[in-house]
Design a protein around this motif. Sequence first.
Motif, short mmCIF file in Angstrom:
data_model
loop_
_atom_site.label_atom_id
_atom_site.label_comp_id
_atom_site.label_asym_id
_atom_site.label_seq_id
_atom_site.Cartn_x
_atom_site.Cartn_y
_atom_site.Cartn_z
N GLY A 24 0.90 -1.20 0.17
CA GLY A 24 -0.04 -0.09 0.06
C GLY A 24 0.91 1.32 -0.15
O GLY A 24 2.02 1.41 0.46
N ALA A 49 -4.61 1.53 5.33
CA ALA A 49 -5.80 1.05 4.77
C ALA A 49 -5.67 0.23 3.47
O ALA A 49 -6.43 -0.74 3.27
CB ALA A 49 -6.79 2.17 4.68
N GLN A 50 -4.85 0.59 2.41
CA GLN A 50 -4.72 0.33 1.09
C GLN A 50 -4.26 -1.26 1.38
O GLN A 50 -4.37 -2.28 0.61
CB GLN A 50 -3.93 1.14 0.49
N ALA A 51 -3.17 -1.36 2.23
CA ALA A 51 -2.77 -2.54 2.58
C ALA A 51 -3.55 -3.69 3.30
O ALA A 51 -3.35 -4.74 3.38
CB ALA A 51 -1.22 -2.45 3.29
N GLY A 52 -4.56 -3.11 3.89
CA GLY A 52 -5.39 -3.90 4.68
C GLY A 52 -4.66 -4.20 6.02
O GLY A 52 -4.98 -5.48 6.51
N LEU A 53 -3.83 -3.40 6.66
CA LEU A 53 -3.27 -3.49 7.76
C LEU A 53 -3.45 -2.54 8.84
O LEU A 53 -4.12 -1.46 8.39
CB LEU A 53 -1.66 -3.72 7.66
N THR A 54 -3.02 -2.75 9.98
CA THR A 54 -3.17 -1.68 11.12
C THR A 54 -1.55 -1.55 11.61
O THR A 54 -0.80 -2.20 11.17
CB THR A 54 -3.99 -2.09 12.25
N ASP A 110 0.44 -4.53 12.83
CA ASP A 110 0.90 -5.60 11.73
C ASP A 110 2.36 -4.93 11.41
O ASP A 110 2.89 -5.75 10.50
CB ASP A 110 0.05 -5.47 10.73
#
Length: 369
Positions: free
Chosen positions: A48, A86-91, A94
Amino acid sequence: MATAPWYRGVAVRPYTCGMRVLGIESSCDETGVAVVEAAPHGVPRLLGAALHSQVAMHQDYGGVVPELASRDHIRRVLPLTEAALAQAGLTLSDIDGIAYTRGPGLAGALLVGAGVACAMSAALGVPTLGVHHLEGHVLSPFLSADPPAFPFVALLVSGGHTQLMRVEGVGRYTLLGETIDDAAGEAFDKSAKVLGLGYPGGPALARLAEQGDATAFALPRPLLHSGDLDFSFAGLKTAVLTQARKLGAGLAARQADLAASTQAAIVDVLVHKAVAALRATGLRRLVVAGGVGANRALRQRLDQACVRHGWRVHYPEPALCTDNGAMIALAAAMRWQVGAWPPGGDGLAFDVLPRWPLEAVALDATGTG
Protein backbone atom coordinates in the motif's frame (compact mmCIF):
# COMPACT_ATOMS: atom_id res chain seq x y z
CA MET A 1 10.71 -19.37 20.68
CA ALA A 2 14.15 -17.82 20.33
CA THR A 3 15.10 -14.94 22.57
CA ALA A 4 14.41 -11.65 20.86
CA PRO A 5 17.41 -9.38 20.31
CA TRP A 6 17.66 -6.27 22.47
CA TYR A 7 17.25 -3.34 20.11
CA ARG A 8 16.97 0.32 21.02
CA GLY A 9 16.21 -0.65 24.59
CA VAL A 10 13.08 -2.54 23.47
CA ALA A 11 12.68 -6.32 23.14
CA VAL A 12 11.58 -7.06 19.57
CA ARG A 13 10.77 -10.41 18.02
CA PRO A 14 13.19 -12.02 15.56
CA TYR A 15 11.96 -11.88 11.97
CA THR A 16 12.43 -15.34 10.50
CA CYS A 17 9.36 -15.54 8.24
CA GLY A 18 9.02 -12.07 6.84
CA MET A 19 8.93 -8.39 7.61
CA ARG A 20 6.44 -5.61 6.92
CA VAL A 21 8.10 -2.21 6.75
CA LEU A 22 6.39 1.15 6.90
CA GLY A 23 8.42 3.73 4.97
CA ILE A 24 8.20 7.52 5.35
CA GLU A 25 9.67 9.95 2.79
CA SER A 26 9.83 13.66 3.64
CA SER A 27 13.11 14.91 2.18
CA CYS A 28 11.74 17.77 0.06
CA ASP A 29 8.30 18.57 -1.36
CA GLU A 30 6.59 15.18 -1.41
CA THR A 31 5.22 13.38 1.63
CA GLY A 32 5.13 9.67 0.94
CA VAL A 33 4.16 6.70 3.11
CA ALA A 34 4.11 3.07 2.00
CA VAL A 35 4.12 -0.48 3.30
CA VAL A 36 6.44 -3.10 1.79
CA GLU A 37 6.51 -6.77 2.72
CA ALA A 38 9.65 -8.87 2.38
CA ALA A 39 10.33 -12.57 2.78
CA PRO A 40 13.86 -13.72 3.67
CA HIS A 41 14.51 -14.26 -0.04
CA GLY A 42 13.02 -12.89 -3.24
CA VAL A 43 11.86 -9.45 -4.28
CA PRO A 44 9.82 -7.50 -1.68
CA ARG A 45 6.31 -6.45 -2.68
CA LEU A 46 4.42 -3.22 -2.26
CA LEU A 47 1.23 -3.59 -0.19
CA GLY A 48 0.00 0.00 0.00
CA ALA A 49 1.16 3.54 -0.68
CA ALA A 50 -0.02 7.14 -0.34
CA LEU A 51 1.63 10.30 -1.61
CA HIS A 52 1.02 14.04 -1.43
CA SER A 53 2.87 16.52 -3.65
CA GLN A 54 3.37 20.12 -2.54
CA VAL A 55 3.83 21.43 -6.09
CA ALA A 56 0.72 23.61 -6.02
CA MET A 57 1.77 25.19 -2.72
CA HIS A 58 5.24 26.16 -3.98
CA GLN A 59 4.26 27.34 -7.48
CA ASP A 60 3.75 30.96 -6.45
CA TYR A 61 7.33 31.08 -5.15
CA GLY A 62 8.97 29.46 -8.19
CA GLY A 63 10.62 26.81 -6.03
CA VAL A 64 10.48 24.93 -2.75
CA VAL A 65 10.20 27.05 0.42
CA PRO A 66 11.76 24.86 3.15
CA GLU A 67 9.68 26.16 6.09
CA LEU A 68 6.42 25.69 4.19
CA ALA A 69 7.53 22.22 3.11
CA SER A 70 8.24 21.16 6.70
CA ARG A 71 4.89 22.42 7.98
CA ASP A 72 3.02 20.62 5.23
CA HIS A 73 4.82 17.35 6.00
CA ILE A 74 3.57 17.65 9.58
CA ARG A 75 -0.01 18.03 8.36
CA ARG A 76 0.15 15.18 5.86
CA VAL A 77 2.23 12.37 7.32
CA LEU A 78 -0.31 10.81 9.71
CA PRO A 79 -3.31 10.90 7.32
CA LEU A 80 -1.07 9.40 4.61
CA THR A 81 0.04 6.69 7.03
CA GLU A 82 -3.59 5.80 7.67
CA ALA A 83 -4.29 5.73 3.92
CA ALA A 84 -1.30 3.49 3.13
CA LEU A 85 -2.22 1.07 5.90
CA ALA A 86 -5.86 1.00 4.78
CA GLN A 87 -4.80 0.21 1.21
CA ALA A 88 -2.63 -2.61 2.53
CA GLY A 89 -5.45 -3.93 4.73
CA LEU A 90 -3.24 -3.57 7.82
CA THR A 91 -3.04 -1.68 11.08
CA LEU A 92 0.02 -0.29 12.85
CA SER A 93 0.14 -3.40 15.01
CA ASP A 94 0.93 -5.43 11.87
CA ILE A 95 4.08 -3.40 11.15
CA ASP A 96 7.42 -5.02 12.00
CA GLY A 97 9.73 -2.08 11.32
CA ILE A 98 9.69 1.58 10.33
CA ALA A 99 12.01 3.30 7.87
CA TYR A 100 12.42 7.00 7.19
CA THR A 101 14.53 9.18 4.95
CA ARG A 102 17.54 10.27 6.99
CA GLY A 103 19.09 12.30 4.15
CA PRO A 104 20.08 13.95 1.96
CA GLY A 105 17.41 16.63 1.79
CA LEU A 106 16.03 19.68 3.58
CA ALA A 107 16.90 19.49 7.28
CA GLY A 108 13.50 20.60 8.60
CA ALA A 109 11.60 18.35 6.24
CA LEU A 110 13.78 15.34 7.10
CA LEU A 111 13.21 15.94 10.82
CA VAL A 112 9.45 15.57 10.39
CA GLY A 113 9.72 12.07 8.96
CA ALA A 114 12.46 11.08 11.39
CA GLY A 115 10.51 12.31 14.40
CA VAL A 116 7.31 10.52 13.43
CA ALA A 117 9.15 7.29 12.58
CA CYS A 118 11.09 7.18 15.83
CA ALA A 119 8.01 8.02 17.90
CA MET A 120 6.14 5.14 16.23
CA SER A 121 9.14 2.89 16.81
CA ALA A 122 9.14 3.62 20.54
CA ALA A 123 5.37 3.23 20.83
CA LEU A 124 5.16 -0.04 18.90
CA GLY A 125 8.38 -1.63 20.11
CA VAL A 126 9.70 -2.19 16.60
CA PRO A 127 13.05 -1.20 15.07
CA THR A 128 13.53 1.83 12.88
CA LEU A 129 16.09 2.64 10.21
CA GLY A 130 17.21 5.92 8.67
CA VAL A 131 17.48 5.28 4.92
CA HIS A 132 19.63 7.07 2.36
CA HIS A 133 17.31 8.80 -0.11
CA LEU A 134 19.48 7.92 -3.11
CA GLU A 135 19.72 4.26 -2.09
CA GLY A 136 15.92 4.23 -2.18
CA HIS A 137 15.98 5.55 -5.74
CA VAL A 138 18.67 3.09 -6.87
CA LEU A 139 16.72 0.12 -5.53
CA SER A 140 13.25 1.35 -6.58
CA PRO A 141 13.17 -0.66 -9.86
CA PHE A 142 12.98 -3.82 -7.73
CA LEU A 143 9.30 -2.93 -7.17
CA SER A 144 8.64 -2.74 -10.91
CA ALA A 145 7.02 -5.38 -13.10
CA ASP A 146 10.49 -6.14 -14.51
CA PRO A 147 12.87 -6.09 -11.53
CA PRO A 148 16.62 -6.17 -12.21
CA ALA A 149 19.22 -8.55 -10.82
CA PHE A 150 22.61 -7.68 -9.35
CA PRO A 151 25.12 -6.56 -10.53
CA PHE A 152 24.21 -3.58 -12.70
CA VAL A 153 25.16 -0.04 -13.65
CA ALA A 154 22.82 2.55 -12.14
CA LEU A 155 22.12 5.89 -13.81
CA LEU A 156 20.70 8.03 -11.01
CA VAL A 157 19.04 11.22 -12.23
CA SER A 158 17.21 12.67 -9.24
CA GLY A 159 16.87 16.38 -8.45
CA GLY A 160 20.33 17.75 -7.74
CA HIS A 161 22.01 14.38 -8.35
CA THR A 162 23.30 12.87 -11.57
CA GLN A 163 25.52 9.86 -10.93
CA LEU A 164 26.65 6.61 -12.48
CA MET A 165 27.30 3.75 -10.08
CA ARG A 166 28.36 0.14 -10.22
CA VAL A 167 25.92 -1.75 -7.97
CA GLU A 168 27.04 -5.21 -6.84
CA GLY A 169 24.31 -5.65 -4.24
CA VAL A 170 22.51 -3.90 -1.39
CA GLY A 171 24.96 -1.47 0.18
CA ARG A 172 27.67 -2.30 -2.36
CA TYR A 173 28.01 0.81 -4.50
CA THR A 174 30.99 2.15 -6.43
CA LEU A 175 30.76 5.67 -7.82
CA LEU A 176 31.79 5.77 -11.48
CA GLY A 177 31.00 9.38 -12.29
CA GLU A 178 28.89 12.32 -11.17
CA THR A 179 28.03 15.87 -12.05
CA ILE A 180 30.62 18.52 -11.32
CA ASP A 181 28.05 21.33 -11.29
CA ASP A 182 24.37 21.32 -12.28
CA ALA A 183 22.59 17.97 -12.42
CA ALA A 184 20.35 16.88 -15.28
CA GLY A 185 17.22 17.69 -13.28
CA GLU A 186 18.52 21.16 -12.53
CA ALA A 187 19.31 21.67 -16.22
CA PHE A 188 15.69 20.83 -17.06
CA ASP A 189 14.30 23.10 -14.35
CA LYS A 190 16.60 26.08 -14.95
CA SER A 191 16.13 25.93 -18.72
CA ALA A 192 12.36 25.76 -18.22
CA LYS A 193 12.56 28.91 -16.07
CA VAL A 194 14.44 30.68 -18.90
CA LEU A 195 11.61 29.64 -21.24
CA GLY A 196 9.01 31.00 -18.82
CA LEU A 197 7.46 27.61 -18.09
CA GLY A 198 7.05 28.07 -14.36
CA TYR A 199 7.50 25.50 -11.57
CA PRO A 200 8.10 22.60 -11.66
CA GLY A 201 9.88 23.24 -14.93
CA GLY A 202 11.33 19.88 -15.92
CA PRO A 203 8.07 18.06 -16.71
CA ALA A 204 6.69 21.18 -18.43
CA LEU A 205 9.77 21.43 -20.67
CA ALA A 206 9.52 17.74 -21.55
CA ARG A 207 5.87 18.13 -22.55
CA LEU A 208 6.60 21.20 -24.67
CA ALA A 209 9.58 19.45 -26.30
CA GLU A 210 7.22 16.90 -27.85
CA GLN A 211 5.88 19.69 -30.09
CA GLY A 212 9.29 21.03 -31.18
CA ASP A 213 12.21 20.28 -33.48
CA ALA A 214 15.12 18.81 -31.50
CA THR A 215 17.59 19.86 -34.21
CA ALA A 216 16.48 23.50 -34.40
CA PHE A 217 19.27 24.85 -32.17
CA ALA A 218 22.86 23.62 -31.89
CA LEU A 219 23.26 23.48 -28.12
CA PRO A 220 26.40 22.15 -26.41
CA ARG A 221 26.77 18.63 -24.98
CA PRO A 222 29.18 19.33 -22.09
CA LEU A 223 31.82 16.64 -21.34
CA LEU A 224 30.32 14.38 -24.02
CA HIS A 225 33.80 13.29 -25.17
CA SER A 226 35.71 13.92 -21.95
CA GLY A 227 36.86 10.33 -21.69
CA ASP A 228 35.48 9.97 -18.17
CA LEU A 229 32.02 9.34 -16.72
CA ASP A 230 31.45 12.76 -15.14
CA PHE A 231 28.70 15.19 -16.13
CA SER A 232 28.34 18.95 -16.42
CA PHE A 233 25.14 20.80 -17.32
CA ALA A 234 25.81 24.37 -16.15
CA GLY A 235 27.15 25.36 -19.57
CA LEU A 236 24.05 24.03 -21.28
CA LYS A 237 21.82 26.18 -19.08
CA THR A 238 23.91 29.22 -19.99
CA ALA A 239 23.66 28.37 -23.70
CA VAL A 240 19.87 28.13 -23.44
CA LEU A 241 19.76 31.52 -21.73
CA THR A 242 21.97 33.03 -24.46
CA GLN A 243 19.79 31.61 -27.22
CA ALA A 244 16.61 32.85 -25.54
CA ARG A 245 18.05 36.36 -25.34
CA LYS A 246 19.01 36.24 -29.01
CA LEU A 247 15.45 35.32 -29.94
CA GLY A 248 14.05 38.15 -27.84
CA ALA A 249 10.43 38.77 -28.78
CA GLY A 250 10.59 35.81 -31.14
CA LEU A 251 11.08 33.35 -28.27
CA ALA A 252 7.38 32.57 -27.99
CA ALA A 253 7.25 31.33 -31.58
CA ARG A 254 10.36 29.16 -31.12
CA GLN A 255 9.72 28.05 -27.53
CA ALA A 256 8.90 24.43 -28.40
CA ASP A 257 11.96 24.12 -30.65
CA LEU A 258 14.27 25.44 -27.95
CA ALA A 259 12.69 23.11 -25.40
CA ALA A 260 13.16 20.14 -27.74
CA SER A 261 16.77 21.09 -28.46
CA THR A 262 17.48 21.45 -24.75
CA GLN A 263 15.99 18.08 -23.92
CA ALA A 264 17.90 16.44 -26.77
CA ALA A 265 21.21 17.81 -25.45
CA ILE A 266 20.54 16.49 -21.93
CA VAL A 267 19.42 13.09 -23.19
CA ASP A 268 22.40 12.78 -25.55
CA VAL A 269 24.83 13.24 -22.67
CA LEU A 270 22.99 10.86 -20.31
CA VAL A 271 22.75 8.10 -22.92
CA HIS A 272 26.36 8.50 -24.08
CA LYS A 273 27.72 8.30 -20.53
CA ALA A 274 25.48 5.36 -19.58
CA VAL A 275 26.66 3.41 -22.62
CA ALA A 276 30.27 4.27 -21.77
CA ALA A 277 29.75 3.04 -18.17
CA LEU A 278 28.39 -0.30 -19.36
CA ARG A 279 31.30 -0.73 -21.73
CA ALA A 280 33.86 0.24 -19.07
CA THR A 281 32.48 -2.17 -16.46
CA GLY A 282 31.63 -5.02 -18.81
CA LEU A 283 28.18 -5.26 -17.19
CA ARG A 284 25.14 -5.91 -19.36
CA ARG A 285 22.37 -4.49 -17.20
CA LEU A 286 21.39 -0.84 -16.67
CA VAL A 287 19.05 0.55 -14.02
CA VAL A 288 17.66 4.08 -14.40
CA ALA A 289 16.20 5.77 -11.33
CA GLY A 290 15.09 9.20 -10.12
CA GLY A 291 12.65 11.81 -11.39
CA VAL A 292 14.33 12.37 -14.77
CA GLY A 293 14.13 8.60 -15.26
CA ALA A 294 10.45 9.10 -16.12
CA ASN A 295 11.37 11.23 -19.16
CA ARG A 296 9.99 9.52 -22.26
CA ALA A 297 12.72 10.74 -24.62
CA LEU A 298 15.40 9.40 -22.29
CA ARG A 299 13.68 6.03 -22.00
CA GLN A 300 13.30 5.77 -25.77
CA ARG A 301 16.95 6.48 -26.43
CA LEU A 302 18.18 4.14 -23.69
CA ASP A 303 15.87 1.37 -24.92
CA GLN A 304 17.29 1.75 -28.43
CA ALA A 305 20.90 1.76 -27.21
CA CYS A 306 20.43 -1.32 -25.04
CA VAL A 307 18.69 -3.26 -27.81
CA ARG A 308 21.52 -2.36 -30.18
CA HIS A 309 24.18 -3.67 -27.76
CA GLY A 310 22.21 -6.63 -26.38
CA TRP A 311 21.90 -5.15 -22.88
CA ARG A 312 18.94 -5.02 -20.48
CA VAL A 313 17.57 -1.77 -19.06
CA HIS A 314 15.21 -1.49 -16.09
CA TYR A 315 13.15 1.46 -14.86
CA PRO A 316 10.89 2.07 -11.85
CA GLU A 317 7.22 2.42 -12.63
CA PRO A 318 6.57 6.11 -13.45
CA ALA A 319 4.82 6.66 -10.12
CA LEU A 320 7.96 5.45 -8.33
CA CYS A 321 10.37 7.76 -10.17
CA THR A 322 9.50 10.76 -8.00
CA ASP A 323 10.18 10.77 -4.26
CA ASN A 324 7.94 8.24 -2.49
CA GLY A 325 7.63 6.15 0.65
CA ALA A 326 7.74 2.83 -1.22
CA MET A 327 11.42 3.21 -2.14
CA ILE A 328 12.31 4.00 1.49
CA ALA A 329 10.44 0.98 2.83
CA LEU A 330 11.98 -1.15 0.07
CA ALA A 331 15.56 -0.11 0.88
CA ALA A 332 15.03 -1.01 4.54
CA ALA A 333 13.40 -4.33 3.64
CA MET A 334 16.28 -5.27 1.33
CA ARG A 335 18.78 -4.38 4.06
CA TRP A 336 16.86 -6.71 6.37
CA GLN A 337 17.14 -9.46 3.75
CA VAL A 338 20.94 -9.22 3.75
CA GLY A 339 21.11 -9.17 7.54
CA ALA A 340 21.99 -5.50 7.92
CA TRP A 341 18.87 -4.51 9.93
CA PRO A 342 18.01 -5.04 12.81
CA PRO A 343 19.85 -5.07 15.25
CA GLY A 344 21.91 -1.92 15.43
CA GLY A 345 21.08 1.69 16.07
CA ASP A 346 21.83 4.25 18.71
CA GLY A 347 19.04 4.10 21.24
CA LEU A 348 15.91 6.18 20.79
CA ALA A 349 17.88 9.20 19.60
CA PHE A 350 17.77 10.10 15.91
CA ASP A 351 19.43 12.53 13.59
CA VAL A 352 19.19 13.62 9.98
CA LEU A 353 21.92 14.21 7.42
CA PRO A 354 21.01 16.92 4.88
CA ARG A 355 24.34 16.20 3.14
CA TRP A 356 25.15 12.49 3.08
CA PRO A 357 27.26 10.71 0.45
CA LEU A 358 25.89 7.36 -0.69
CA GLU A 359 29.28 5.73 -0.04
CA ALA A 360 28.66 6.32 3.68
CA VAL A 361 25.99 3.57 3.75
CA ALA A 362 28.22 0.92 2.17
CA LEU A 363 28.17 -2.57 3.68
CA ASP A 364 31.21 -4.81 3.95
CA ALA A 365 31.33 -8.49 3.04
CA THR A 366 29.67 -9.45 6.35
CA GLY A 367 26.65 -7.23 5.64
CA THR A 368 27.56 -4.61 8.23
CA GLY A 369 28.59 -1.00 7.76
